[in-house]
Each structure stands twice: as C-alpha cells, then as structure tokens.
Design a protein around this motif. Structure first.
Motif, PDB file in Angstrom:
ATOM      1  N   LEU A 479       0.739  -1.478  -0.145  1.00 17.41           N
ATOM      2  CA  LEU A 479      -0.018   0.014  -0.124  1.00 17.41           C
ATOM      3  C   LEU A 479       0.826   1.242   0.113  1.00 17.41           C
ATOM      4  O   LEU A 479       0.720   2.378  -0.784  1.00 17.41           O
ATOM      5  CB  LEU A 479      -0.950   0.094   1.329  1.00 17.41           C
ATOM      6  CG  LEU A 479      -1.933  -0.946   1.139  1.00 17.41           C
ATOM      7  CD1 LEU A 479      -2.783  -1.023   2.427  1.00 17.41           C
ATOM      8  CD2 LEU A 479      -2.995  -0.954   0.218  1.00 17.41           C
ATOM      9  N   ALA A 480       1.741   1.282   0.718  1.00 11.60           N
ATOM     10  CA  ALA A 480       3.082   2.344   0.849  1.00 11.60           C
ATOM     11  C   ALA A 480       3.619   2.509  -0.418  1.00 11.60           C
ATOM     12  O   ALA A 480       3.833   3.716  -1.081  1.00 11.60           O
ATOM     13  CB  ALA A 480       3.995   1.962   1.947  1.00 11.60           C
ATOM     14  N   ILE A 481       3.864   1.746  -1.253  1.00  9.73           N
ATOM     15  CA  ILE A 481       4.406   1.484  -2.514  1.00  9.73           C
ATOM     16  C   ILE A 481       3.681   2.467  -3.590  1.00  9.73           C
ATOM     17  O   ILE A 481       4.139   3.455  -3.906  1.00  9.73           O
ATOM     18  CB  ILE A 481       4.892   0.137  -3.118  1.00  9.73           C
ATOM     19  CG1 ILE A 481       6.014  -0.310  -2.413  1.00  9.73           C
ATOM     20  CG2 ILE A 481       5.250   0.326  -4.670  1.00  9.73           C
ATOM     21  CD1 ILE A 481       6.563  -1.880  -2.771  1.00  9.73           C
ATOM     22  N   VAL A 495       9.337   5.940  -8.173  1.00  8.69           N
ATOM     23  CA  VAL A 495       9.636   4.324  -7.770  1.00  8.69           C
ATOM     24  C   VAL A 495      10.425   4.092  -6.712  1.00  8.69           C
ATOM     25  O   VAL A 495      10.283   3.403  -5.774  1.00  8.69           O
ATOM     26  CB  VAL A 495      10.591   3.860  -9.165  1.00  8.69           C
ATOM     27  CG1 VAL A 495      10.985   2.369  -8.782  1.00  8.69           C
ATOM     28  CG2 VAL A 495       9.492   3.830 -10.316  1.00  8.69           C
ATOM     29  N   LEU A 496      11.613   4.874  -6.622  1.00 13.89           N
ATOM     30  CA  LEU A 496      12.649   4.740  -5.222  1.00 13.89           C
ATOM     31  C   LEU A 496      11.834   5.342  -4.187  1.00 13.89           C
ATOM     32  O   LEU A 496      11.881   4.707  -2.951  1.00 13.89           O
ATOM     33  CB  LEU A 496      13.754   5.706  -5.520  1.00 13.89           C
ATOM     34  CG  LEU A 496      15.080   5.337  -4.771  1.00 13.89           C
ATOM     35  CD1 LEU A 496      15.307   3.789  -4.783  1.00 13.89           C
ATOM     36  CD2 LEU A 496      16.229   6.422  -5.037  1.00 13.89           C
ATOM     37  N   CYS A 502       7.891   1.928   1.509  1.00 18.99           N
ATOM     38  CA  CYS A 502       7.621   0.508   1.795  1.00 18.99           C
ATOM     39  C   CYS A 502       8.466   0.149   3.050  1.00 18.99           C
ATOM     40  O   CYS A 502       7.772  -0.448   3.867  1.00 18.99           O
ATOM     41  CB  CYS A 502       7.689  -0.383   0.721  1.00 18.99           C
ATOM     42  SG  CYS A 502       7.666  -2.077   0.928  1.00 18.99           S
ATOM     43  N   GLY A 503       9.708   0.317   2.998  1.00 24.37           N
ATOM     44  CA  GLY A 503      10.767   0.049   4.174  1.00 24.37           C
ATOM     45  C   GLY A 503      10.222   0.692   5.389  1.00 24.37           C
ATOM     46  O   GLY A 503      10.377  -0.002   6.497  1.00 24.37           O
ATOM     47  N   LEU A 582       4.655   0.269 -11.628  1.00 21.85           N
ATOM     48  CA  LEU A 582       3.172  -0.005 -12.174  1.00 21.85           C
ATOM     49  C   LEU A 582       2.609   1.266 -11.117  1.00 21.85           C
ATOM     50  O   LEU A 582       1.534   1.741 -11.945  1.00 21.85           O
ATOM     51  CB  LEU A 582       2.655  -1.288 -11.784  1.00 21.85           C
ATOM     52  CG  LEU A 582       0.985  -1.576 -11.945  1.00 21.85           C
ATOM     53  CD1 LEU A 582       0.843  -1.701 -13.585  1.00 21.85           C
ATOM     54  CD2 LEU A 582       0.839  -2.905 -11.426  1.00 21.85           C
ATOM     55  N   GLY A 583       2.833   1.470 -10.056  1.00 22.95           N
ATOM     56  CA  GLY A 583       2.266   2.198  -9.133  1.00 22.95           C
ATOM     57  C   GLY A 583       2.444   3.793  -9.704  1.00 22.95           C
ATOM     58  O   GLY A 583       1.526   4.773  -9.774  1.00 22.95           O
ATOM     59  N   VAL A 584       3.454   4.268 -10.341  1.00 27.35           N
ATOM     60  CA  VAL A 584       4.067   5.485 -11.139  1.00 27.35           C
ATOM     61  C   VAL A 584       3.493   5.747 -12.410  1.00 27.35           C
ATOM     62  O   VAL A 584       3.202   6.736 -12.978  1.00 27.35           O
ATOM     63  CB  VAL A 584       5.384   5.978 -10.611  1.00 27.35           C
ATOM     64  CG1 VAL A 584       5.590   6.098  -9.314  1.00 27.35           C
ATOM     65  CG2 VAL A 584       6.191   5.087 -11.307  1.00 27.35           C
TER      66      VAL A 584
END
Length: 716
Positions: A479-481, A495-496, A502-503, A582-584
């Motif tokens: 979800l955080a990604i 992306v980064l 996420c971490g 995919l998220g961005v």
C-alpha cells in the motif's frame, strides 16, 4: 514472533509469501500440549487443564534485571547470526521463510544448559538457567533475524539496485536507483526499525489481559519453553536437539559435497534434470536442496500442495501456451527477461494473485478487528483507550490460579507511558530529519504522514495477529509503494520513493506485531514486560548490524544476486520494483492481454479466498491458497518439488508414527534448514577468495552428447 507472514490458526490457512514470511500453523499445532485442542481456545481450556504455574510454584521468579544476563545476549548474538544467514538465503532464493522460533527456543535452551552444566561442575554457576531467561534469548534472536526479512534485503531494498532495474526498460534512470552500501543500509535500519517498538507498548495490557488475544505463535512458543524447563520436558528437548544436530551435520556436509561439482552456475546437483530435460527447461526438477525439503516439512501440507499447483498451472500450462503467441501478443525479438514480453506475464500475473489475496485478507482483518473491538467494548466496563496499567482487569468472572499469577507478574514491572510516547516521538523526529538525507526522493512531510498513520495500521496488524496469527506486513508495504509512489510521481523518482516508504511502513507494523507476540510469550512464562521490551530492543539493534553484514557478504560473494535464473534470483525484488513502476506509470507498459489475465487472477484470488472462508473447515483444508500459488509463477517450480517431497516425508511419518513425528519432525526440518543455510558462510568466503569448485557436473541430451563426442574426436 518475528515472522512476517503467519497463518490463521482457526481456519488452518497458510499464506506462503511472495514477499511474506510464512508461519507454519501445523507446526504450532504439533507443539501444543493439548492434543487436539487449538491455541485459540487456550484461555477457555486452562481451567480444565493441569496448572502450569503450580509446577513452578516452588521456584522464585527472578527480577527483570536478573532475566537480562550476559550469557543470554552472548548466546543470542551467535544464534542470531546463524539464523540471519538462513533467513537471508531463503529470502534471496524463494522468499518463503518458515517459522524458526522453535529452533531458536530449542537451541537457546540447549546451548545455555550446556554452559550452566559446565559452570556448575567447576563450582562457578552463580545463577540457574530459567524459563524467563530462555524467553529473553528467544525474543532477542527472533527480533534480530526478523530484520533479515523486514529489512527488505530480498524485496524493497534490493529492488532499488541497478541489478534489478537493468532487467526492466522503465524507471532505470539514476533518480530511481540506489545501489546497496553497508553504511547507508545500517543507518536506515537503525532509523526505522525501533519506532514500531514504542507505538503499541501502552496497549499491552489491553491486548494481553483485557482482550485476552491468543497470539497462537507466542502461546505455542511459551508452552514449548515451559515444557523444556520441567524435568520431563528437558529430557525430550535433549532428544530433539540430538535429532536436530544429526541432520544439521548431514545437511552441512551435503552442501560441502555438492560444492565440488558446481564449477559454473549451470553445473551441479542443483541443475539435475531429475524429471527429464523437457521438464528441466520448464523449471521442473528436484535440486537436492535440504533447505527446501526442511521448509516443506515445517509448512502445512496445503501450502506445499498450493505451491506445486501454482508451478504446474504457470510453467506447465500457461507459459508454454503464451510462448506460442510470441510475435502476436508481444514482439518476437524480445528477451525472456523483458517486462514487455514473457517476463511481463510472469511478474504481473503473480502480482495480481498476490494483491488479490492481500486485499481480501486485509479487508477481512479490518472487519474482524472492528467486530471484535465492538464486542469487547460491549463486554467491557471501560469506554476509553488506553487502559491504565494500574487498573484491575475488567470483568468479575473467577480466574484460574495460572491467570491470576500471570496477571500479577505482567502488571508488576510497568513500562511508563511517557517512555513509550516519548520514544516514538523522539525516534520519529530523528527519522523525519535524516531519512530524506538517505532518500532525497522521499520528503520529510511524507515521512511525517507515514508516522502519523503507522500506529493505526500497526494496531490493526497487531490486533489481527492476536486474533488469527496472520501478520499482513508486506500488504501494508505494498500500500505504501502505491500511495507514496503515486504521490511523488514518476518524474521525481516515485519508484525509489515508493520503495523507501515501503521500508518505513513494513518496519513499523512488523516490529509492533512481533513485540506483542513476545509480550504474550513473556506473559505465559512469567517473563517481565521490561525484560521482554529490552531484549526486543537489543535484538533489533543486533539485527540492524548483523543482517546488513550478512547481506553484504552475499552481495559481494555472488555477483548474480537478483538475476533471474541464477542461484539467488531474489524474485520478490523484481516483483516489488515492478509494483513500484506500475504504481507511478500505470498499465500502459504491459504486453497485450496481460492486463486482462491480471484481472482474471486478481478476482480469482478473492473468489478462492471467499470460498475457503465460507465452506466448512474440512473442505477448506483442501482448497489451494492463492498467495502460495503465486510464488512459482516467477521463479519456477524446482523448489516446489523439494517442498512437496518434504511434505510427503512428513505425511508418511505421521501415518507410521504420529507421536514421534509431532515430537521430532520440527527438529529434523530445522536441522536440514540450519545445516544447509550455515554452509553458505564458508561458501561465501570461498567465493570472495576466488576459490572455484574443481568439477562441473552437467547433463546433456543423447543428441547433444553425440555431437560433443564427435567434436572431441576431431580434436584428438
């Protein structure tokens, strides 16, 4: 426990992790002393069961300071190093992490018992070895090796590297790449790994005493430790350790023997076409790995069967059919590793299964948590949270001797609320100011938002884990990604940023749930909450140093880590990076019909999970688990064969002698995993020293062999 993906004890479900640590519910069942009774009903059964605490009534409970011994942390350090190597290897190969808590508790008991026996013989023993000290060691070890998973070495952290980025055509520009380096990794983990320990400390009484959450893994570990420290339990523990030691040695020397035949990546027993050359080309073969056989013996049967079915569905049916569409669905000249070709189908269909399973279980956990909290609110006289440590437990029902004794000791050594809240605020403030220095793409206000939201998510995860033993750590990470990656945008290093966020999120929700599991273990063994908290802090600090060092050893010794088809393909790293892309970037980069297949598998995962929950338990036990099926979609089925052999061995053993299998199977499996895992250390040292195996054992078809013979004849 420090496992990142655990199974619902009530439904006997088991989620094998694309990116999530697997907790074997069958293993927990085998270690419960109640025969057919489940840990979920432990509180109700306690009045009928023999009193545990009366057996220890004549033993003084050591103070929290006495529970924190030097020998405990020395033993913890060495065990944490060994288990970190094992978890790292599993993380970088298949991403399936079985529960090693039983091994940690067993080996800590064995090593310290040997030490105390030796000291007693020479008259230097000052303090006997107690179950509380055993609990401290187990907590410290699990906290330390848990960082090897939650630290992202096999997923989000490695996904930032150019090794993974080079396998995709998108987002491989410098602003979306950060190569691993020992310094910044240790710094980042130290910044984000402790904050989750402070978030839920004030709620420990609510979770453990007031709501009586079972935390089946923590309960099973406590029963194991309590059993070790009774005279009968100590005898069984010694026999278990002997079994573990025997298979540890056999596994270690098998790894040593195999090494001589692996002159290149395509040589050796791990490239044995045991099911035929055609099956080998589709990644169906037994690779003679004791690790995966051991994992198969620990994981529930349905997990192993699900993984095998996933391999058959993907590599046996789907990928060969899609490969025939080369030149129609995707360009014929694309390499197999391109996300615009075959690799796109493998990665994104696996992601669809993972997200469908994760979303279903996330919503299910939220509903269960809300419903349970509502029920607890009705039963409780208290109307606000948190409840003060000084308040008596709610309700007027009579409690057993064991419960009364445990409540008394659990409330004795309080952890002041201002330490918890102050610690959270202090660590958060430092992280907000320093994490953007490591990841400039992630802004300080984004981290602030993460730390505001994180305690709520951590509570949901810890509460859900207490109800079902299922921790959804990487679901929150995913979800955080998507959230932070989309917030940052593709043009600003989204992306980064998504991977870094996420971490941060994974570390918080993981350590919070792990700490509450340890509080449950300490509650049942009369270990002080203070000693539990301190051992968790020390273990986390150990892990923040040990895990990066172990990873760095792998990363420097094996230059093909993260490369598909290599010895350490790190499948979750490629999957996490693909999710960030995919998220961005959206769905525009997917090959033809890939999105349609993704929709089908996403919905299919939800439907299968829904069916599993609606049908009777005796039927659901035979329905595959979508999350487990997704694992081989990307990396192949070779490890599924190994795990299936492990589950067959266990199944036959259970049929022949169920009592012995329940007692010794976890020890045998742990020995296989530990021995093969520990061989990685000398193997890495040899690789760093440029010492290569002398022999290449390779297998050829008859036709190719005839051509080789003819070529050699011409040379002579």
């Amino acid at each position: 426990m420090a496992t990142a993906m655990q199974h619902a004890a009530g439904s006997n479900a088991a989620a094998a992790d694309d990116v999530e640590m697997v907790e074997a519910s069958e293993l927990r069942r085998r270690n419960r002393p109640r025969g057919d009774g489940g840990a979920v009903a432990a509180a109700e059964e306690e009045d009928e069961a023999p009193s545990v605490e009366r057996a220890f009534a004549d033993q003084r409970v050591p103070s929290w300071r006495e529970q924190l011994t030097v020998r405990a942390f020395v033993a913890s350090f060495f065990l944490a190093t060994m288990f970190s190597v094992i978890v790292m290897k599993l993380n970088l190969t298949v991403g399936i992490i079985p529960s090693l808590n039983v091994s940690a508790g067993l080996l800590s008991f064995f090593f310290v018992r040997i030490w105390t026996a030796a000291m007693e013989k020479v008259g230097l023993l000052r303090q006997p070895f107690t179950r509380q000290e055993n609990t401290v060691i187990q907590t410290c070890v699990v906290a330390a090796y848990g960082i090897s998973f939650s630290g992202g070495f096999g997923n989000y952290l490695l996904a930032m590297s150019d090794r993974i980025a080079s396998q995709a055509d998108e987002a491989n520009n410098p602003q979306n790449i950060k190569n691993p380096h020992l310094g910044w990794i240790i710094g980042f983990l130290l910044l984000v790994s402790f904050i989750g320990l402070f978030g839920l400390v004030p709620l420990r009484k609510i979770m453990i005493i007031d709501y009586k959450l079972t935390y089946p893994s923590g309960t099973a570990t406590a029963y194991l430790i309590n059993g070790f420290h009774t005279p009968h339990g100590a005898k069984i523990a010694v026999k278990q350790v002997k079994k573990l030691g025997l298979f540890f040695v056999l596994s270690f020397f098998w790894g040593f023997f195999q090494w001589f035949y692996t002159a290149t990546d395509t040589c050796g027993f791990n490239q044995f076409p045991s099911l035929g050359l055609q099956a080998f080309q589709n990644r169906f073969y037994f690779d003679f790995s004791p690790t995966y056989v051991g994992v198969g013996m620990i994981c529930p049967h349905i997990v192993n069967v699900s993984v095998l079915l996933g391999g058959i569905l993907s590599w046996g049916i789907m990928w060969p059919l899609i490969a025939k569409k080369r030149g129609i669905w995707f360009a014929a000249n694309l390499a197999d590793t391109s996300l615009h070709g075959m690799q796109g189908y493998r990665v994104f269909i696996a992601i669809a299964l993972i997200l469908g399973d994760g979303l279903y279980n996330f919503l299910k956990m939220l509903i269960l948590t809300a419903w349970s909290l509502r029920s607890q609110h009705k039963k409780s006289s208290a109307s606000t949270l948190p409840i003060s440590d000084d308040e008596p437990s709610n309700g007027t029902a009579a409690i057993s001797y064991d419960e009364e004794r445990r409540n008394e000791l659990f409330l004795k050594d309080q952890i002041p609320w201002y330490i918890a809240y102050g610690g959270y605020a202090a660590v958060a403030a430092v992280s907000i100011g320093t994490v953007p220095q490591i990841f400039p793409q992630l802004k300080w206000y984004q981290i602030l938002v993460a730390y505001i939201v994180a305690p709520i998510l951590a509570f949901c995860n810890a509460y859900g884990t207490g109800l079902t033993d299922w921790s959804l750590v990487t679901t929150y990470g995913k979800l955080a990604i998507f959230a932070f990656g989309a917030w940052t945008g593709a043009s600003h290093g989204g992306v980064l940023a998504g991977l870094a966020a996420c971490g941060v999120m994974m570390s918080i929700v993981s350590t919070a749930a792990d700490l509450m599991q340890d509080f449950k273990t300490g509650y049942l063994t009369l270990a002080s909450p203070r000693s539990m908290f301190i051992s968790q802090v020390i273990g986390t600090a150990m892990g923040c140093v040990i895990a990066p060092c172990v990873f760095w050893l792998f990363y420097k010794a094996f230059d093909n880590i993260g490369i598909s088809g290599s010895e350490y393909p790190a499948p979750n790293a490629a999957i996490f990076r693909s999710m960030a892309i995919l998220g961005v970037d959206g769905f525009s980069s997917l090959p033809k019909n890939c999105l349609t297949l993704c929709y089908i598998f996403f919905v299919g995962a939800i439907v299968v999970n829904l069916i599993r929950d609606l049908v009777p338990k005796k039927v659901s036990n035979f329905i595959p688990i979508p999350m487990a099926m997704a694992i081989p979609f990307y990396i192949g089925s070779y490890f599924a064969i190994d795990m299936f052999i492990g589950t067959v061995i266990l199944f036959v053993w259970q049929k022949l002698d169920r009592a012995k299998s329940e007692t010794f199977a976890p020890a045998v499996a742990s020995g296989l995993i530990c021995g093969d895992g520990l061989w990685v250390l000398p193997q890495s040292v040899l690789a760093l020293a440029k010492v290569k195996p002398p022999i290449c054992m390779k297998f050829l078809s008859r036709g190719v062999n005839d051509k080789v013979d003819a070529f050699i004849t011409t040379l002579s």
